[in-house]
Design a protein around this motif. Sequence first.
Motif, PDB file in Angstrom:
ATOM      1  N   ARG A  36       0.837  -1.204   0.000  1.00 18.59           N
ATOM      2  CA  ARG A  36       0.000   0.000   0.000  1.00 18.59           C
ATOM      3  C   ARG A  36       0.871   1.253   0.000  1.00 18.59           C
ATOM      4  N   GLN A  40       1.499   3.730  -3.245  1.00 22.64           N
ATOM      5  CA  GLN A  40       0.953   5.100  -3.155  1.00 22.64           C
ATOM      6  C   GLN A  40       2.065   6.121  -3.365  1.00 22.64           C
ATOM      7  N   GLU A  75      11.350  12.751 -11.386  1.00 22.60           N
ATOM      8  CA  GLU A  75      10.156  12.242 -10.680  1.00 22.60           C
ATOM      9  C   GLU A  75       9.668  10.950 -11.346  1.00 22.60           C
ATOM     10  N   LYS A 106      -4.629   5.491  -3.640  1.00 24.72           N
ATOM     11  CA  LYS A 106      -4.414   6.901  -3.302  1.00 24.72           C
ATOM     12  C   LYS A 106      -3.067   7.362  -3.848  1.00 24.72           C
ATOM     13  N   TYR A 107      -2.925   8.662  -3.959  1.00 23.86           N
ATOM     14  CA  TYR A 107      -1.616   9.288  -4.173  1.00 23.86           C
ATOM     15  C   TYR A 107      -1.659  10.594  -3.391  1.00 23.86           C
ATOM     16  N   SER A 109      -2.182  13.916  -1.651  1.00 20.65           N
ATOM     17  CA  SER A 109      -3.210  14.953  -1.794  1.00 20.65           C
ATOM     18  C   SER A 109      -2.688  16.209  -2.497  1.00 20.65           C
ATOM     19  N   PHE A 111      -1.017  16.819  -5.022  1.00 21.89           N
ATOM     20  CA  PHE A 111      -0.998  16.921  -6.483  1.00 21.89           C
ATOM     21  C   PHE A 111      -2.391  17.152  -7.079  1.00 21.89           C
ATOM     22  N   ASN A 135      10.300  13.623   4.840  1.00 20.01           N
ATOM     23  CA  ASN A 135       9.719  12.289   5.004  1.00 20.01           C
ATOM     24  C   ASN A 135      10.690  11.209   4.509  1.00 20.01           C
ATOM     25  N   MET A 196      -0.158  19.352   4.936  1.00 21.04           N
ATOM     26  CA  MET A 196      -1.100  18.214   4.970  1.00 21.04           C
ATOM     27  C   MET A 196      -0.475  16.961   4.345  1.00 21.04           C
ATOM     28  N   MET A 197       0.591  17.136   3.562  1.00 21.53           N
ATOM     29  CA  MET A 197       1.230  15.965   2.938  1.00 21.53           C
ATOM     30  C   MET A 197       1.654  14.929   3.972  1.00 21.53           C
ATOM     31  N   GLY A 199       0.063  13.822   6.346  1.00 23.55           N
ATOM     32  CA  GLY A 199      -1.041  12.964   6.773  1.00 23.55           C
ATOM     33  C   GLY A 199      -1.745  13.497   8.007  1.00 23.55           C
ATOM     34  N   SER A 205      -4.334   8.572  12.828  1.00 23.72           N
ATOM     35  CA  SER A 205      -3.600   7.857  11.776  1.00 23.72           C
ATOM     36  C   SER A 205      -3.629   6.353  12.056  1.00 23.72           C
ATOM     37  N   PRO A 206      -4.557   5.622  11.408  1.00 25.07           N
ATOM     38  CA  PRO A 206      -4.708   4.204  11.747  1.00 25.07           C
ATOM     39  C   PRO A 206      -3.483   3.353  11.416  1.00 25.07           C
ATOM     40  N   ASN A 207      -2.669   3.810  10.470  1.00 26.06           N
ATOM     41  CA  ASN A 207      -1.538   2.966  10.036  1.00 26.06           C
ATOM     42  C   ASN A 207      -0.259   3.179  10.846  1.00 26.06           C
ATOM     43  N   LYS A 217       7.844   3.236   9.337  1.00 26.23           N
ATOM     44  CA  LYS A 217       7.976   4.674   9.597  1.00 26.23           C
ATOM     45  C   LYS A 217       9.008   4.846  10.701  1.00 26.23           C
ATOM     46  N   ASN A 221       3.750  11.062  11.653  1.00 25.14           N
ATOM     47  CA  ASN A 221       3.268  12.174  10.810  1.00 25.14           C
ATOM     48  C   ASN A 221       3.504  13.532  11.491  1.00 25.14           C
TER      49      ASN A 221
HETATM   50  N1  FAQ Z   1      -2.483  12.271   0.662  1.00 24.73           N
HETATM   51  O1  FAQ Z   1      -2.765   6.177   8.671  1.00 24.73           O
HETATM   52  P1  FAQ Z   1      -2.221   7.269   7.834  1.00 24.73           P
HETATM   53  C1  FAQ Z   1       6.651  13.616  -3.572  1.00 24.73           C
HETATM   54  C2  FAQ Z   1      -4.102   8.458   3.670  1.00 24.73           C
HETATM   55  S1  FAQ Z   1       6.401  12.141  -2.844  1.00 24.73           S
HETATM   56  C3  FAQ Z   1      -3.272  11.226   0.346  1.00 24.73           C
HETATM   57  O2  FAQ Z   1      -1.460   8.336   8.520  1.00 24.73           O
HETATM   58  P2  FAQ Z   1       0.190   6.350   6.565  1.00 24.73           P
HETATM   59  C4  FAQ Z   1       7.780  13.794  -4.537  1.00 24.73           C
HETATM   60  C5  FAQ Z   1      -3.269   7.223   3.936  1.00 24.73           C
HETATM   61  O3  FAQ Z   1      -2.770   6.673   2.741  1.00 24.73           O
HETATM   62  C6  FAQ Z   1       4.911  12.387  -1.865  1.00 24.73           C
HETATM   63  N2  FAQ Z   1      -3.592  10.268   1.249  1.00 24.73           N
HETATM   64  O4  FAQ Z   1      -1.377   6.663   6.630  1.00 24.73           O
HETATM   65  C7  FAQ Z   1       7.382  14.755  -5.585  1.00 24.73           C
HETATM   66  C8  FAQ Z   1      -4.272   6.339   4.635  1.00 24.73           C
HETATM   67  O5  FAQ Z   1      -5.151   5.749   3.680  1.00 24.73           O
HETATM   68  P3  FAQ Z   1      -5.165   4.140   3.378  1.00 24.73           P
HETATM   69  C9  FAQ Z   1       4.413  11.113  -1.406  1.00 24.73           C
HETATM   70  C10 FAQ Z   1      -3.095  10.388   2.496  1.00 24.73           C
HETATM   71  O6  FAQ Z   1       0.428   5.595   5.335  1.00 24.73           O
HETATM   72  C11 FAQ Z   1       7.508  16.126  -5.375  1.00 24.73           C
HETATM   73  C12 FAQ Z   1      -5.120   7.330   5.403  1.00 24.73           C
HETATM   74  O7  FAQ Z   1      -4.941   8.594   4.772  1.00 24.73           O
HETATM   75  N3  FAQ Z   1       5.223  10.606  -0.323  1.00 24.73           N
HETATM   76  O8  FAQ Z   1       5.919  14.456  -3.257  1.00 24.73           O
HETATM   77  C13 FAQ Z   1      -2.255  11.440   2.866  1.00 24.73           C
HETATM   78  O9  FAQ Z   1       0.664   5.782   7.842  1.00 24.73           O
HETATM   79  C14 FAQ Z   1       7.149  17.023  -6.370  1.00 24.73           C
HETATM   80  C15 FAQ Z   1      -4.737   7.407   6.864  1.00 24.73           C
HETATM   81  O10 FAQ Z   1      -3.413   7.979   7.029  1.00 24.73           O
HETATM   82  C16 FAQ Z   1       4.996   9.407   0.204  1.00 24.73           C
HETATM   83  O11 FAQ Z   1       4.105   8.709  -0.220  1.00 24.73           O
HETATM   84  C17 FAQ Z   1      -1.948  12.411   1.892  1.00 24.73           C
HETATM   85  N4  FAQ Z   1      -1.184  13.479   2.160  1.00 24.73           N
HETATM   86  O12 FAQ Z   1       0.851   7.808   6.445  1.00 24.73           O
HETATM   87  C18 FAQ Z   1       6.910  14.302  -6.801  1.00 24.73           C
HETATM   88  C19 FAQ Z   1       5.911   8.995   1.329  1.00 24.73           C
HETATM   89  N5  FAQ Z   1      -1.927  11.284   4.170  1.00 24.73           N
HETATM   90  O13 FAQ Z   1      -3.940   3.863   2.590  1.00 24.73           O
HETATM   91  C20 FAQ Z   1       6.549  15.205  -7.820  1.00 24.73           C
HETATM   92  C21 FAQ Z   1       5.622   7.625   1.839  1.00 24.73           C
HETATM   93  C22 FAQ Z   1      -2.543  10.171   4.585  1.00 24.73           C
HETATM   94  O14 FAQ Z   1      -5.127   3.469   4.717  1.00 24.73           O
HETATM   95  C23 FAQ Z   1       6.689  16.576  -7.596  1.00 24.73           C
HETATM   96  N6  FAQ Z   1       4.351   7.554   2.537  1.00 24.73           N
HETATM   97  N7  FAQ Z   1      -3.255   9.638   3.591  1.00 24.73           N
HETATM   98  O15 FAQ Z   1      -6.424   3.932   2.607  1.00 24.73           O
HETATM   99  C24 FAQ Z   1       4.219   7.879   3.855  1.00 24.73           C
HETATM  100  O16 FAQ Z   1       5.157   8.295   4.513  1.00 24.73           O
HETATM  101  C25 FAQ Z   1       2.867   7.660   4.481  1.00 24.73           C
HETATM  102  O17 FAQ Z   1       2.144   6.783   3.656  1.00 24.73           O
HETATM  103  C26 FAQ Z   1       2.051   8.977   4.701  1.00 24.73           C
HETATM  104  C27 FAQ Z   1       0.677   8.596   5.291  1.00 24.73           C
HETATM  105  C28 FAQ Z   1       2.762   9.871   5.694  1.00 24.73           C
HETATM  106  C29 FAQ Z   1       1.813   9.724   3.406  1.00 24.73           C
END
Ligand code: FAQ
Length: 313
Positions: A36, A40, A75, A106-107, A109, A111, A135, A196-197, A199, A205-207, A217, A221
């Motif tokens: 997941r 994402q 990217e 999801k991806y 928010s 963007f 992050n 908000m990125m 989370g 935050s359930p995860n 992690k 967050n």
């Molecule tokens: N947007 O329990 P948590 C970039 C969802 S890379 C959308 O806290 P988690 C480079 C979450 O999926 C940016 N959804 O979740 C670039 C969960 O839903 P699910 C991406 C969100 O996973 C720059 C639910 O809410 N980076 O930007 C968001 O523990 C410029 C509950 O949330 C990553 O993906 C959100 N903001 O923490 C590219 C880093 N926040 O799946 C182009 C890796 C939360 O249960 C141009 N990911 N949700 O249905 C992570 O670190 C984590 O997954 C978080 C969320 C911190 C994003």
Amino acid sequence: MDDAKKLEEFQVKIDAEIKIEPKDWMPEDYRKHLQRQISQHAHSEIIGMQPEGNWLLRAPSLRAKVVLLAKIQDEAGHGLYLYSAAETLGKSRTEYLDELKTGKAKYSSIFNYPTLTWADMGAVGWLVDGAAIVNQVSLQRTSYGPYARGMVKICKEESFHQRQGYEIIADMAKGSPEQKEMAQDALNRFWWPSIMMFGPHDSDSPNTGNAVKWKIKRATNDQLRQSFIDKTVHQAELIGLTIPDPDLKWNEERGSYDFGEMDWDEFWSVVKGGGPCSKQRLKHYNDAHNNGEWVRKAAKAYAEKQNSKQKVA
Ligand code: FAQ
């Protein structure tokens, strides 16, 4: 060995900072959690090309265009490393992409917001890549080997992205009054979506529970959001821009900034597909995929032809 014993040994490895590798035993929930999160993350990189792609043909100079093009191509590369890492968890890239195409996955928010002026290219690099780095630096120590190693290279490139964005916004902030106004307007529009990125709050935050236990992690967050804010406020001050948060205030005791509450209704609405550009982003992705059908067919036909020639020889 029974599953309880395997689970115990798995946690011992995690606690000892030994990386989990694709062929190692892992609990199904750990695998699913990573499928997941990594997919994402990959989708975010791919969809994240669109807001900046919008400005490629309108970049104000050849230099600006070349730099932006290189950044967007990076990217795409990040997305590909991440899909590769996600594939090592036993699910194919096609399956992950199908989830993106149908809107199931999801991806980030961020963007789903529009990029209205050239100053937004500055704000995206400075704030969005800046938040992504905070992050991702912590994810370099994540427990799953392929994800951690992918992050090392991605972080190096992201720091160039952050600097290119800061250069754009700093140049505009010291330009004409109209340019400074555009820079401030971009900061006003991108500040809250950028923080908000990280989370929801940890309490919502359930995860996070499992993610911390399994060292997926390395920071929560809220911890990462605070670290980003503490780094960024000074950068805004240096170029004479104001963070649009009346509650932002240095807290001597905590050694950190206090800040205002995010609009969580807006956040959840965007996460659920109700962002200002959500439909447009998905449609654009699907159209590009469908328009590329002939290329995939031609590449396949060519590969088959080469294979049959080799067999005859
Ligand atoms: N947007 O329990 P948590 C970039 C969802 S890379 C959308 O806290 P988690 C480079 C979450 O999926 C940016 N959804 O979740 C670039 C969960 O839903 P699910 C991406 C969100 O996973 C720059 C639910 O809410 N980076 O930007 C968001 O523990 C410029 C509950 O949330 C990553 O993906 C959100 N903001 O923490 C590219 C880093 N926040 O799946 C182009 C890796 C939360 O249960 C141009 N990911 N949700 O249905 C992570 O670190 C984590 O997954 C978080 C969320 C911190 C994003």
